[in-house]
Each structure stands twice: as C-alpha cells, then as structure tokens.
Design a protein around this motif. Sequence first.
Motif, short mmCIF file in Angstrom:
data_model
loop_
_atom_site.label_atom_id
_atom_site.label_comp_id
_atom_site.label_asym_id
_atom_site.label_seq_id
_atom_site.Cartn_x
_atom_site.Cartn_y
_atom_site.Cartn_z
N LEU A 18 -17.22 84.42 -32.80
CA LEU A 18 -17.76 85.31 -33.83
C LEU A 18 -19.05 84.73 -34.41
N GLN A 19 -19.06 83.45 -34.67
CA GLN A 19 -20.27 82.83 -35.22
C GLN A 19 -21.42 82.89 -34.22
N LYS A 20 -21.09 82.67 -32.93
CA LYS A 20 -22.12 82.73 -31.90
C LYS A 20 -22.72 84.13 -31.85
N LEU A 21 -21.87 85.18 -31.93
CA LEU A 21 -22.38 86.56 -31.94
C LEU A 21 -23.23 86.81 -33.18
N ARG A 22 -22.80 86.31 -34.33
CA ARG A 22 -23.61 86.48 -35.56
C ARG A 22 -24.98 85.85 -35.40
N LEU A 23 -25.01 84.66 -34.78
CA LEU A 23 -26.30 83.99 -34.57
C LEU A 23 -27.18 84.77 -33.59
N LYS A 24 -26.55 85.32 -32.56
CA LYS A 24 -27.33 86.12 -31.61
C LYS A 24 -27.90 87.35 -32.28
N VAL A 25 -27.08 88.05 -33.07
CA VAL A 25 -27.54 89.25 -33.76
C VAL A 25 -28.65 88.89 -34.74
N SER A 26 -28.46 87.81 -35.45
CA SER A 26 -29.48 87.39 -36.43
C SER A 26 -30.78 87.03 -35.73
N GLY A 27 -30.71 86.28 -34.63
CA GLY A 27 -31.92 85.91 -33.90
C GLY A 27 -32.62 87.13 -33.32
N GLU A 28 -31.86 88.07 -32.76
CA GLU A 28 -32.45 89.28 -32.21
C GLU A 28 -33.06 90.13 -33.32
N SER A 29 -32.41 90.16 -34.45
CA SER A 29 -32.92 90.92 -35.59
C SER A 29 -34.25 90.34 -36.06
N ASP A 30 -34.32 89.02 -36.11
CA ASP A 30 -35.58 88.37 -36.52
C ASP A 30 -36.67 88.59 -35.46
N ARG A 31 -36.30 88.55 -34.22
CA ARG A 31 -37.28 88.69 -33.14
C ARG A 31 -37.83 90.12 -33.08
N THR A 32 -36.98 91.16 -33.21
CA THR A 32 -37.42 92.54 -33.05
C THR A 32 -37.80 93.22 -34.36
N GLY A 33 -37.36 92.67 -35.47
CA GLY A 33 -37.66 93.30 -36.75
C GLY A 33 -36.68 94.42 -37.08
N GLN A 34 -35.64 94.58 -36.29
CA GLN A 34 -34.61 95.59 -36.55
C GLN A 34 -33.53 95.00 -37.46
N GLY A 35 -32.79 95.89 -38.08
CA GLY A 35 -31.65 95.43 -38.87
C GLY A 35 -30.50 95.03 -37.95
N PRO A 36 -29.51 94.31 -38.48
CA PRO A 36 -28.40 93.84 -37.63
C PRO A 36 -27.60 94.99 -37.00
N TYR A 37 -27.44 96.08 -37.75
CA TYR A 37 -26.69 97.22 -37.18
C TYR A 37 -27.47 97.87 -36.02
N ASP A 38 -28.79 97.96 -36.17
CA ASP A 38 -29.62 98.50 -35.09
C ASP A 38 -29.58 97.61 -33.85
#
Length: 161
Positions: A32-52
């Motif tokens: 779960l933590q690994k997925l949270r980190l992936k979502v957070s990193g992708e969100s920062d990289r693309t500028g999208q929100g975590p749900y997007d």
Amino acid sequence: LPWLLGLQQLIAFFAKQTPHSLERWTLSKLHLQKLRLKVSGESDRTGQGPYDVVLSAVLDAAQEKQKSSDQATKLQAAWRRRNVQGKFQTAVGEMMEINNIIDNLEERERQLTERQDITALKIEKAMRVAEKEEPPPKMPSERDMKNPAKMQEYMLQMGEY
C-alpha cells in the motif's frame, strides 16, 4: 519488499524496546505504501491529482487488456480460418469423390442401356423367327369380339403362342 520486512524484523529484534505491533509493517502495508509513493510521484510528475493518476492508470490497464484481447481474437480468427480451410479441403475431396462416383454410375448406366438394346434386338429377332415358323392365332372378327367365350378362347391361344 520482502528484504525490507526482514530488515525491519532484525531492527526490532535487536532494539532495546520492541516497537508496538501497529508500528510494524506487514507485506500488505508495504504494498500500500509503495502504491501511495507511486501515485504521489506520478502526480508530481504530471501535475494531475492523485485520483486522476489512479483513473489514468486504470484506463491504461483497460486499454492494454483490450489490446491483448484483440490479439487473442486475431489468434482465434486465424485458428478458425485454419479450421475452416481444413474443412473446406475435406469437403472438396469428398466432392471430387462424389463426382467420380457419379461418372462411374453414368458409365455403368450407359453400358446397361447398350446391353438392354442388344437384348431387345435379340428378343425381337427371336420373335420374328418364331413368327415365321408358327404364325400367331387369327384375330377374331368384330362379331366374335363381342362374344365373351370366343374372346376367352382367343386369349388362351395368344397365351400359348
């Protein structure tokens, strides 16, 4: 990830004070933590929100699944086509065999018709020879034809002839 859990257990084992069980990580918590980190990193990289980001990942997975199912459909179609070609070749072979049987039957019918004609000629010739040797009974007159007894006698004579 399993090595991280092993490291955590080593640290907890040699620690002076054992950490509380809620502070310890399990494999599911690590995932779960690994997925949270992936979502957070992708969100920062693309500028999208975590749900997007999660929605985009789900859509990408669905498209990948569609591509693989399209490939499976193509494989199935190729298999069916190959199967149909085999059935077609079998049908063509059977059709050729049937045509050969029909040709043989037509040839046999022609031979039998020739033999029938020859036999008819032989019978006709034999009847002519028999007619010359012994003529058929004389036809009754009109008046005799009306008499049933004479007609019956004529029929018996024709039967003997």
